[in-house]
Design an enzyme around this catalytic site. Structure first.
Site, short mmCIF file in Angstrom:
data_model
loop_
_atom_site.label_atom_id
_atom_site.label_comp_id
_atom_site.label_asym_id
_atom_site.label_seq_id
_atom_site.Cartn_x
_atom_site.Cartn_y
_atom_site.Cartn_z
N HIS A 367 0.80 -1.23 0.00
CA HIS A 367 0.00 0.00 0.00
C HIS A 367 0.82 1.27 0.00
CE1 HIS A 367 -3.99 -1.77 0.87
NE2 HIS A 367 -3.26 -2.73 1.43
N LYS A 559 -8.37 13.80 5.20
CA LYS A 559 -7.43 12.67 5.13
C LYS A 559 -6.49 12.78 6.32
CE LYS A 559 -6.25 14.30 0.99
NZ LYS A 559 -6.40 13.12 0.16
N ARG A 560 -5.72 11.73 6.58
CA ARG A 560 -4.72 11.83 7.64
C ARG A 560 -3.77 12.99 7.38
NH1 ARG A 560 -4.51 7.73 11.76
NH2 ARG A 560 -2.53 8.66 12.34
N LYS A 565 1.04 14.34 1.99
CA LYS A 565 -0.29 14.69 1.48
C LYS A 565 -0.42 16.21 1.29
CE LYS A 565 -2.48 10.67 3.70
NZ LYS A 565 -3.17 9.91 2.63
N THR A 667 -8.39 6.77 -1.61
CA THR A 667 -9.75 6.27 -1.83
C THR A 667 -10.75 7.39 -1.53
OG1 THR A 667 -9.59 5.34 0.40
CG2 THR A 667 -9.37 3.80 -1.45
N LYS A 671 -14.32 8.56 -3.40
CA LYS A 671 -15.61 8.81 -2.73
C LYS A 671 -16.12 10.19 -3.07
CE LYS A 671 -13.86 5.89 0.91
NZ LYS A 671 -13.03 5.87 2.14
O1 73E Z 1 -2.72 5.77 -0.67
C1 73E Z 1 -3.27 5.10 0.45
C2 73E Z 1 -4.14 3.95 -0.05
O2 73E Z 1 -5.26 4.43 -0.75
C3 73E Z 1 -2.15 4.56 1.34
O3 73E Z 1 -1.41 5.65 1.86
C4 73E Z 1 -2.74 3.75 2.49
O4 73E Z 1 -3.51 2.67 1.92
C5 73E Z 1 -4.62 3.10 1.13
C6 73E Z 1 -5.38 1.88 0.66
O5 73E Z 1 -4.67 1.18 -0.30
C7 73E Z 1 -1.68 3.21 3.38
N1 73E Z 1 -1.75 3.10 4.72
C8 73E Z 1 -0.60 2.56 5.14
N2 73E Z 1 0.17 2.37 4.10
N3 73E Z 1 -0.49 2.79 3.00
C9 73E Z 1 -0.26 2.25 6.52
C10 73E Z 1 1.07 1.95 6.86
C11 73E Z 1 1.41 1.67 8.17
C12 73E Z 1 0.43 1.66 9.16
C13 73E Z 1 -0.88 1.93 8.81
C14 73E Z 1 -1.21 2.24 7.50
#
Ligand code: 73E
Length: 825
Positions: A367, A559-560, A565, A667, A671
């Site tokens: 991810h 978003k976070r 970002k 995502t 939305k």
């Molecule tokens: O771009 C997003 C993505 O849409 C991405 O940053 C997020 O996953 C979403 C779903 O695919 C994500 N979260 C984490 N890594 N990528 C993450 C890493 C460590 C701890 C918790 C979350």
């Protein structure tokens, strides 16, 4: 799946009268109270269990159908799930809202009043956890036999409050009033070991089989929540594990001599494992307890998967035909070694056969691209906490590196790069490498992300095993994020398309394309957006005290908080608007409400300071009568799934402004576009695919693309040169530096200025001019109401691709190779 062939006995009826009778009976016998004396929580819990009972019926039939078919199952392993509130969803999925409304009205209560007791389980941080929830929703909707496995954190993602504009975290005690959606399943508990020693098996000539004697054991107690499909009978489950001390943990001897605290030491230690979700997003947190959580999830889930497999199957040859496990990022990747351990050490399967089974069973979704998010664990920690797993990692790596050496004879550099062990002062295990080595398929979550993964982070692996790499672009469930969040727009869409079929076939939204040319439809579309904005404005006023004009452009960044970002870039734009209004208060400006929502990890000081700055800027803007005429800034605290469902339907403009090459997918972008917000965004993550589909004319693109950003970094990026070359940028940064947002105190936000002018890691200053100019184009476009509405409709019409149903279909076809099992009514 239940233990035995379930005998069906349907106990709930399907009429309004049945429902009402069950409600009253549940209130009386389950809650122990009467209509006359019931409190709000009594009403909520009674309604919840009455709706839930309808799902139990379907779940029993699903379990029976699965038992009979003995199909291949998808097991989704994820450290995070952000399920959102359950009541509305389950009313919709059981089609009982039409009964509940009149019954509630009769009793003088409103559904809205009961819903305040419906607590959102915050078992995740952001996109990764919400994606897991959307995929489970779509799997059930598509009748895919699936189970989600996760951790039942006692405390979910912290509650965000603001004190003097600063983020203050409060614990999320989400089960305090009980969780009516959850079924404990104590019979399926599991024992999990940690620490201890390993012993060779004298009868094993290969030396690959060993015996692990853990130094500590903890019980995993499962409970499950129901995951209904929409428009189908399937109800899958998500099984959540909670850590409990094993029975021997209570030290009666110590208790007997008055050492009351010491007597429960081991209990506290054990139960801490599932105590709290790590409030971290996209960065790695190297903590022993987190690794314990990961292994706890994996150990419980794999034993449960094997238990389920053995209900209908025997022998190991067929295991990977019946079981496919999806690893949601690296958090559950220790599962690769755990399955090897179970097969080799506990079930006597030979190493090679075990490895074939393991590799066939697992798949891995990555991810991220951020190097700091790629999990690695110190070898020394693993040796201590999971000694047998460390040995297995060495063995896996040994055989893997033989393969690498055979492919690249003499190239020790590639061996060093690809090794599961990262050498250095402190040797570490690279979990992403272990994941790729132990999986059949690896996927990225958007086209650009998958391409960059194969070119950079996992380049050597993509070169060696190109066939393992897939792209599966993320999606979102249209049920929660359109139908539930935006009932007005959903009604309008259904009227335009003739029926509700779009809810499970989202590409049918294309049918709205022609309606975009109909002025009456456009007026109706605008009217829906306006009503949503009126409602949001009222909610925002309640939570922040700031009244926003529902006719202003609703510009949202939800978003976070993370530097990549680029909330700081948005803030520079806001300050530029302020400076322009101050310089020329008489000019005409497009009225805007800028809404921020999001949490920063508690240890992420730079982003917590940025949150403070957003609140400080909001204060200045909203209390200055001249500025507030044109601009408002609002930041409702504690952004979560529930709040997302309020904000998204009211948004006009969606801010997706990450530095290109950094956001894996996103995502929220999907939305918002699906709800008719126009995107201002960079060519990053799924923005690219959104723009491809909605059309360049209906998307506000700005800034560097990923190659340009990489080139600028290589050439030696100097934020100061951008600062010096652009008057408005200089003024915006200087306004922060002047202390204007800290009552003249220049020191408070000095670190924000230093970060911008010093490193500006994510090159916000380089994209500033393009961004601000693009925002001017946005403002221009807003003044042409008819054109804006058309663009908005076309965004919705062309975003059908971003349904998580499509995402799940792609997983099924490319990776899981599973077939649906229909459940009869
Ligand atoms: O771009 C997003 C993505 O849409 C991405 O940053 C997020 O996953 C979403 C779903 O695919 C994500 N979260 C984490 N890594 N990528 C993450 C890493 C460590 C701890 C918790 C979350």
């Amino acid at each position: 799946m239940t233990e035995a062939r379930p005998r069906l006995r349907r106990t709930v009826g399907d009429s309004l009268e049945d429902f009402e009778r069950d409600l009253i009976s549940n209130l009386y016998y389950q809650r122990g109270t009467t209509i006359e004396s019931a409190s709000g929580p009594d009403g909520y819990h009674t309604l919840a269990v009455t709706v839930r009972d309808r799902l139990v019926d379907r779940y029993a039939r699903t379990a029976a159908a699965h038992y009979a078919a003995n199909p291949r199952f998808v097991y989704y392993l994820s450290a995070e799930y952000l399920l959102g509130r359950q009541l509305r969803q389950n009313l919709l999925y059981t089609d009982t809202e039409r009964w509940v409304r009149p019954i509630a009205e009769d009793l003088g209560v409103s559904l809205e009043a009961l819903e305040v007791y419906d607590v959102e389980p915050g078992l995740g941080n952001g996109g990764l956890g919400r994606l897991a929830a959307c995929l489970l929703d779509s799997m059930a909707t598509l009748d895919i036999p699936a189970v989600g496995y996760g951790i039942r954190y006692e405390f979910g993602i912290f509650k965000q409050t603001f004190r003097d504009g600063q983020q203050v975290e409060r614990p999320d005690d989400w089960t305090f009033y009980g969780n009516p959606w959850e079924f404990p399943a104590p019979d399926d508990r599991q024992l999990v070991g940690f620490y201890g020693t390993t012993k060779a098996d004298p009868k094993d000539p290969t030396g690959l089989k060993k015996h692990w004697v853990p130094g500590e054991t903890v019980r995993g107690e499962p409970s499950h929540m129901l995951v209904p499909g929409y428009g189908t009978q399937t109800v899958n489950i998500i099984r959540l594990w909670q850590a409990r001390a094993s029975r021997e943990s209570f030290d009666l001897a110590r208790f007997g001599v008055g050492q009351y605290v010491e007597a429960v030491d081991d209990i506290v230690k054990a139960e801490n494992i599932s105590k709290v979700l790590y409030p971290d997003d996209s960065t790695e947190l190297g903590r022993e307890l987190r690794l314990k959580q990961q292994y706890f999830l994996v150990a419980c889930s794999l034993r449960d998967i094997i238990r389920r497999y053995r209900l209908r199957n025997s022998g190991w040859e067929g295991f990977a035909d019946k079981v496919v496990i999806q690893l949601n990022d690296t958090h559950p990747v220790v599962a690769v070694t755990e399955l090897m351990r179970l097969l080799v050490d506990e079930h006597g399967v030979g190493w090679d056969e075990a490895w074939t089974i393991t590799r066939r069973t697992f798949n891995y979704t990555c991810h991220t691209l951020l190097p700091e998010a790629l999990e690695t664990w110190p070898v020394r920690l693993l040796e201590r906490l999971l000694p047998r797993h460390m040995e297995i990692i060495y063995a896996i790596n040994h055989f893997f590196l033989e393969e690498v050496r055979a492919a690249y004879p003499g190239d020790e550099d590639v061996v060093r790069r690809m090794s599961v062990i990262q050498e250095g002062d402190e040797r570490r295990v690279r979990m992403a490498h272990l994941a790729v080595v132990g999986s059949t398929a690896v996927n990225g979550v958007a086209e650009l992300h998958t391409k960059l993964l194969a070119e950079t982070t996992l380049h050597d692996f993509a070169a060696l095993w190109p066939e393992r790499f897939h792209n599966i672009t993320n999606g979102v469930t249209p049920r929660r994020f359109l139908r539930m969040a935006n009932p007005r727009l959903s009604t309008l869409i259904t009227e335009a398309l003739g029926d509700e079929g779009w809810l499970t076939d989202l590409e049918r939204l294309h049918g709205l394309g022609t309606a975009a040319d109909d002025p009456a439809f456009r007026a109706a579309w605008r009217d829906v957006k306006r009503q949503n904005k009126v409602e949001l404005a009222a909610a925002v006023e309640r939570s922040t005290g700031v009244l926003a004009d529902p006719d202003a452009l609703a510009d949202v960044m939800i978003k976070r908080f993370h530097e990549y970002k680029r909330q700081q870039l948005k803030l520079l734009h806001v300050i530029t608007m302020v400076n322009r209004i101050r310089a020329d208060p008489q000019a005409t400006y497009v009225p805007r409400t800028v809404l921020f929502g999001g949490k920063a990890a508690p240890g992420y000081h730079a982003m917590k300071l940025l949150i403070q700055l957003v609140n400080a800027v909001a204060d200045v803007v909203n209390t200055d009568p001249v500025i507030a005429r044109h601009l408002r800034v609002v930041f409702p605290p504690d952004y979560n799934v529930t709040k997302a469902q309020f904000v998204i339907p009211a948004a006009d403009l969606s801010e997706q402004i990450s530095l290109a090459g950094k956001e894996a997918s996103g995502t929220g972008n999907m939305k918002l576009a699906l709800n008719g917000a126009l995107t201002i965004g960079t060519l990053d993550g799924a923005n690219i695919e959104i723009r491809d589909r909605v059309g360049a004319d209906n998307f506000f693109l700005f800034g560097m693309d990923a190659p340009a950003a990489a080139a600028l970094r290589r050439s030696g990026y100097s934020p100061r040169s951008f600062y010096e070359a652009d008057f408005e940028l200089r003024l915006a940064v200087d306004t922060i530096a002047s202390g204007a947002f800290a009552k003249g105190d220049r020191s408070v936000f000095a670190p924000v200025v230093e970060a911008m002018l010093g490193r500006d890691e994510y090159m916000a200053l380089a994209d500033y001019r393009a961004y601000v100019d693009c925002q001017d184009t946005v403002a221009d476009a807003w003044t042409d109401t008819e054109r804006w509405t058309r663009m908005s409709i076309l965004n919705t019409a062309r975003c059908g691709f971003f349904s998580s149903d499509r995402t799940v279909r792609e997983y099924c076809e490319q990776i899981w190779k599973v077939d649906p099992v229909r459940v009869n009514p």
